[in-house]
Design an enzyme around this catalytic site. Structure first.
Site, PDB file in Angstrom:
ATOM      1  N   CYS A  31      -6.299   3.545   5.326  1.00  0.00           N
ATOM      2  CA  CYS A  31      -8.143   3.913   4.594  1.00  0.00           C
ATOM      3  C   CYS A  31      -9.069   4.586   5.457  1.00  0.00           C
ATOM      4  O   CYS A  31     -10.367   4.999   4.633  1.00  0.00           O
ATOM      5  CB  CYS A  31      -8.066   2.740   3.505  1.00  0.00           C
ATOM      6  N   GLU A  38     -10.354  -1.352  -4.051  1.00  0.00           N
ATOM      7  CA  GLU A  38      -9.486  -0.749  -2.396  1.00  0.00           C
ATOM      8  C   GLU A  38      -8.906   0.361  -2.584  1.00  0.00           C
ATOM      9  O   GLU A  38      -7.825   0.846  -2.340  1.00  0.00           O
ATOM     10  CB  GLU A  38      -9.005  -1.659  -1.542  1.00  0.00           C
ATOM     11  N   LEU A  39      -9.465   2.007  -2.051  1.00  0.00           N
ATOM     12  CA  LEU A  39      -9.346   3.273  -2.712  1.00  0.00           C
ATOM     13  C   LEU A  39      -8.981   3.423  -1.200  1.00  0.00           C
ATOM     14  O   LEU A  39      -9.632   3.231  -0.439  1.00  0.00           O
ATOM     15  CB  LEU A  39      -9.777   3.572  -3.653  1.00  0.00           C
ATOM     16  N   GLU A  43      -8.925  13.243   0.982  1.00  0.00           N
ATOM     17  CA  GLU A  43      -8.605  12.653   2.177  1.00  0.00           C
ATOM     18  C   GLU A  43      -7.303  12.736   3.315  1.00  0.00           C
ATOM     19  O   GLU A  43      -5.907  12.740   2.304  1.00  0.00           O
ATOM     20  CB  GLU A  43      -8.110  10.757   1.649  1.00  0.00           C
ATOM     21  N   GLY A 103      -4.583   1.546  -3.398  1.00  0.00           N
ATOM     22  CA  GLY A 103      -4.075   2.669  -3.238  1.00  0.00           C
ATOM     23  C   GLY A 103      -4.766   3.688  -3.118  1.00  0.00           C
ATOM     24  O   GLY A 103      -5.865   4.014  -3.424  1.00  0.00           O
ATOM     25  N   SER A 104      -4.281   4.974  -3.885  1.00  0.00           N
ATOM     26  CA  SER A 104      -5.091   6.035  -3.813  1.00  0.00           C
ATOM     27  C   SER A 104      -5.811   6.152  -4.625  1.00  0.00           C
ATOM     28  O   SER A 104      -6.385   5.308  -5.938  1.00  0.00           O
ATOM     29  CB  SER A 104      -4.348   7.684  -3.920  1.00  0.00           C
ATOM     30  N   ASN A 130       1.055   1.302   3.836  1.00  0.00           N
ATOM     31  CA  ASN A 130       0.525   1.492   4.353  1.00  0.00           C
ATOM     32  C   ASN A 130       0.546   0.244   4.938  1.00  0.00           C
ATOM     33  O   ASN A 130       1.020   0.706   7.074  1.00  0.00           O
ATOM     34  CB  ASN A 130      -0.854   2.150   5.049  1.00  0.00           C
TER      35      ASN A 130
HETATM   36  P1  NAP Z   1      -1.162   4.831  -4.065  1.00  0.00           P
HETATM   37  O1  NAP Z   1       0.607   5.648  -4.283  1.00  0.00           O
HETATM   38  O2  NAP Z   1      -1.738   4.885  -4.748  1.00  0.00           O
HETATM   39  O3  NAP Z   1       0.203   3.546  -4.340  1.00  0.00           O
HETATM   40  C1  NAP Z   1       0.145   2.359  -4.649  1.00  0.00           C
HETATM   41  C2  NAP Z   1       0.236   1.669  -5.263  1.00  0.00           C
HETATM   42  O4  NAP Z   1      -0.210   1.919  -6.523  1.00  0.00           O
HETATM   43  C3  NAP Z   1       1.537   1.321  -4.494  1.00  0.00           C
HETATM   44  O5  NAP Z   1       2.466  -0.003  -5.138  1.00  0.00           O
HETATM   45  C4  NAP Z   1       2.291   1.813  -6.106  1.00  0.00           C
HETATM   46  O6  NAP Z   1       3.354   2.281  -6.727  1.00  0.00           O
HETATM   47  C5  NAP Z   1       1.398   1.981  -6.718  1.00  0.00           C
HETATM   48  N1  NAP Z   1       1.042   3.266  -8.348  1.00  0.00           N
HETATM   49  C6  NAP Z   1       1.713   4.377  -8.086  1.00  0.00           C
HETATM   50  N2  NAP Z   1       1.259   4.925  -9.716  1.00  0.00           N
HETATM   51  C7  NAP Z   1       1.526   3.388 -10.148  1.00  0.00           C
HETATM   52  C8  NAP Z   1       0.864   3.514 -11.384  1.00  0.00           C
HETATM   53  N3  NAP Z   1       0.399   4.287 -12.196  1.00  0.00           N
HETATM   54  N4  NAP Z   1      -0.461   1.984 -11.943  1.00  0.00           N
HETATM   55  C9  NAP Z   1      -0.182   1.148 -11.068  1.00  0.00           C
HETATM   56  N5  NAP Z   1       0.504   1.681 -10.224  1.00  0.00           N
HETATM   57  C10 NAP Z   1       0.981   2.418  -9.694  1.00  0.00           C
HETATM   58  O7  NAP Z   1      -1.086   4.916  -2.650  1.00  0.00           O
HETATM   59  P2  NAP Z   1      -0.014   4.728  -1.264  1.00  0.00           P
HETATM   60  O8  NAP Z   1      -0.088   6.103  -1.218  1.00  0.00           O
HETATM   61  O9  NAP Z   1       0.681   3.888  -1.461  1.00  0.00           O
HETATM   62  O10 NAP Z   1      -1.437   4.418  -0.460  1.00  0.00           O
HETATM   63  C11 NAP Z   1      -2.714   5.449   0.335  1.00  0.00           C
HETATM   64  C12 NAP Z   1      -3.736   5.098  -0.280  1.00  0.00           C
HETATM   65  O11 NAP Z   1      -4.510   4.316  -0.435  1.00  0.00           O
HETATM   66  C13 NAP Z   1      -4.571   6.002   0.424  1.00  0.00           C
HETATM   67  O12 NAP Z   1      -5.719   6.710  -0.595  1.00  0.00           O
HETATM   68  C14 NAP Z   1      -5.467   4.691   1.376  1.00  0.00           C
HETATM   69  O13 NAP Z   1      -6.420   4.981   1.735  1.00  0.00           O
HETATM   70  C15 NAP Z   1      -5.297   4.106   0.483  1.00  0.00           C
HETATM   71  N6  NAP Z   1      -5.729   2.731   0.690  1.00  0.00           N
HETATM   72  C16 NAP Z   1      -7.371   1.943   0.722  1.00  0.00           C
HETATM   73  C17 NAP Z   1      -7.040   0.640   1.620  1.00  0.00           C
HETATM   74  C18 NAP Z   1      -8.449   0.219   0.873  1.00  0.00           C
HETATM   75  O14 NAP Z   1      -8.461  -1.098   1.896  1.00  0.00           O
HETATM   76  N7  NAP Z   1      -9.229   1.062   0.737  1.00  0.00           N
HETATM   77  C19 NAP Z   1      -6.217   0.783   2.041  1.00  0.00           C
HETATM   78  C20 NAP Z   1      -5.306   1.154   2.610  1.00  0.00           C
HETATM   79  C21 NAP Z   1      -4.828   1.857   2.225  1.00  0.00           C
HETATM   80  P3  NAP Z   1       4.842   2.716  -5.671  1.00  0.00           P
HETATM   81  O15 NAP Z   1       4.561   3.141  -3.956  1.00  0.00           O
HETATM   82  O16 NAP Z   1       6.460   3.047  -6.843  1.00  0.00           O
HETATM   83  O17 NAP Z   1       4.429   4.374  -6.579  1.00  0.00           O
END
Ligand code: NAP
Length: 471
Positions: free
Chosen positions: A281, A247-248, A375, A227-228, A151
């Protein structure tokens, strides 16, 4: 179509397996990116480890490289913003803002490189220690693994790479599969800024696969993940004694008390709910409004929302672009339909066209509905009335998440009560939960994560504090 490789040990390396990067507004493939396997992950970690152990970068050199990289970001502002807009589907005006924030993040990191410091420890205060002299120093952890979401692919990457390099670490960087092009540009910028080879290594490919290889790599000393919650928790389980910053996600809430400026609060909540199509997020997802001003707030939020321009993200006037994929927009649509079937109402929006989901405001929601308790990560928020402030605080705290919260009020007592009782990492008074600037300590509690970002705070996470005692 252009093809991009992995960046390992200062060189671009093309692999046989490739993955297409889609233009999120047109759905067309715009580039091909190499997919790393176990061998490439091992090579990236080896390059990072060798660089860390053999190429000494003094703090002032780190400062200069990070400053140069921040300047190069602005030199490449147009290209970077267009890339972000295309690969995320982000409105171009928000993409420009992200590049400018990333410039600040690198600049702040550069400044941290010059002031990494420990502290004097007053050991003399202990019985029999009168002659001892003690202090701490901060030392880099070694190889940092940076895993970033789709994002804010540029600024959130800078929040990891910047502080890691400032602290003297080397980095293995894994961006989201849907948004690898800004990561390629960022590596090019660091190379041009003079970063020694091996200090930044890029591996692209599926997180599920690379995540396993990366967590198995015992030479990595620190994992910085955004990420998530589901992926963050699995990372935590697989990293053993290695340190992790997470940071989730969140279902961020705002409280609007009857004494606030209702128009300003309604517009802020709507703006914050729909930025980046709600894929933020700390996006505004729940708004608790005092019953006395509920109708007025709803009317003003709807009026503001209905003026927003939904369209092509590359057009300068567009406020709402497509979501990251049609599948994600369909999920949001299902959640909204499910809530409506359970009795919720829609004040505006609610419809989907391909990957575009209309900016949507819901009412009459219940705490157990997905649009409230999970979320949503889509341009949707709900408005719920409350009778007294204690009830509103309970509503906000009734969540597995705790990233940030916003409180709109003109009463110091209400502001203090909320600031102390809200179970979140940050409380914004007279602004929404979504406010973030890059020098503040940022991070959540509960399922929203562990540790703080913001270069000054991330540098602390990415270093070991070592005690030195002179007898
Ligand atoms: P995501 O699906 O969790 O992916 C985040 C990153 O993790 C991507 O690079 C993804 O790669 C990788 N990943 C996926 N599975 C993994 C595994 N098993 N082991 C290690 N890495 C893995 O999240 P997203 O959909 O990109 O982002 C949305 C989420 O991020 C939301 O929940 C949002 O709230 C959160 N977020 C939090 C913050 C904060 O600062 N708190 C800021 C921004 C976003 P792939 O893309 O190749 O799957």
């Amino acid at each position: 179509m252009r093809e991009y490789g992995l960046f390992i040990n200062g060189e671009w390396m093309v692999t046989e397996e490739k993955c297409a990067v889609m233009h999120k507004a047109t759905g067309e493939a715009v580039a091909m990116v190499s997919v790393a396997g176990k061998q490439e992950v091992t090579a990236a970690v080896s390059a990072a480890e060798t660089a860390f152990k053999t190429i000494k970068m003094e703090p002032y050199q780190r400062y200069e490289i990070l400053m140069k990289a921040s300047q190069l970001l602005i030199k490449n502002l147009q290209q970077m913003a267009e890339t972000l807009s295309m690969e995320v589907g982000k409105p171009i005006k928000e993409a420009f803002a992200e590049v400018r924030r990333a410039e600040q993040t690198l600049l702040l990191s550069a400044e941290e490189a010059k002031r990494m410091t420990g502290e004097m420890v007053p050991l003399q205060g202990a019985p029999g220690c009168g002659k001892r002299w003690a202090f701490t120093v901060r030392q880099p952890v070694g190889v940092v693994c940076a895993i970033t979401p789709f994002n804010f692919p540029l600024n959130l990457s800078c929040h990891k790479i910047g502080p890691a390099l400032a602290a003297g670490n080397s980095v293995v960087y894994k961006p989201a599969s849907t948004t690898p092009l800004s990561a390629v540009l960022l590596c090019e910028i660091f190379a041009e800024a003079g970063l020694p080879q091996g200090y930044l290594n890029l591996v692209t490919g599926s997180g599920a696969k690379l995540g396993r290889y990366l967590t198995e790599e015992q030479r990595i000393g620190f994992y910085s993940f955004t990420g998530s919650p589901a992926v963050g928790k699995s990372l935590l389980q697989n990293t053993g004694m290695r340190r992790v910053a997470l940071e989730l996600g969140s279902n961020s809430a705002n409280i609007v008390h009857h004494d606030a400026n209702i128009k300003a609060a309604a517009e802020a909540c709507a703006r914050y709910a729909f930025a980046n199509a709600g894929q933020v997020c700390i996006s505004c997802q729940r708004v608790y409004v005092h019953r006395q001003v509920y109708e007025e707030f709803c009317a003003k939020a709807v009026a503001y929302t209905q003026k927003l321009v939904v369209g092509n993200p590359l057009e300068p006037d567009t406020d709402i672009g497509p979501m990251i994929s049609e599948q994600e927009a369909e999920r949001a649509e299902e959640w909204v339909k499910e809530a409506v079937a359970q009795g919720a109402g829609i004040l505006t929006g609610g419809k989907r066209r391909n990957a575009w989901f209309e900016p949507t405001i819901m009412t009459h929601v219940q705490p157990q509905m997905k649009v409230v308790c999970q979320e949503i990560f889509a341009p949707v928020f709900s408005i719920v009335p409350y009778e007294d402030i204690q009830e509103a605080i309970q509503f906000v705290n009734d969540s597995v998440y705790g990233l940030q919260a916003g409180v709109f009020t003109n009463s110091m007592d209400i502001a203090k009560q909320c600031a102390l009782q809200l179970e979140v990492g940050g409380v914004m008074i007279n602004d929404g939960a979504t406010f973030r600037t890059d020098n503040m300590p940022y991070g959540g509690i509960k399922d929203s994560g562990l540790g703080k970002e913001g270069p000054q705070y991330a540098v602390r996470e990415m270093t070991e504090e070592k005690l030195i005692v002179f007898a």
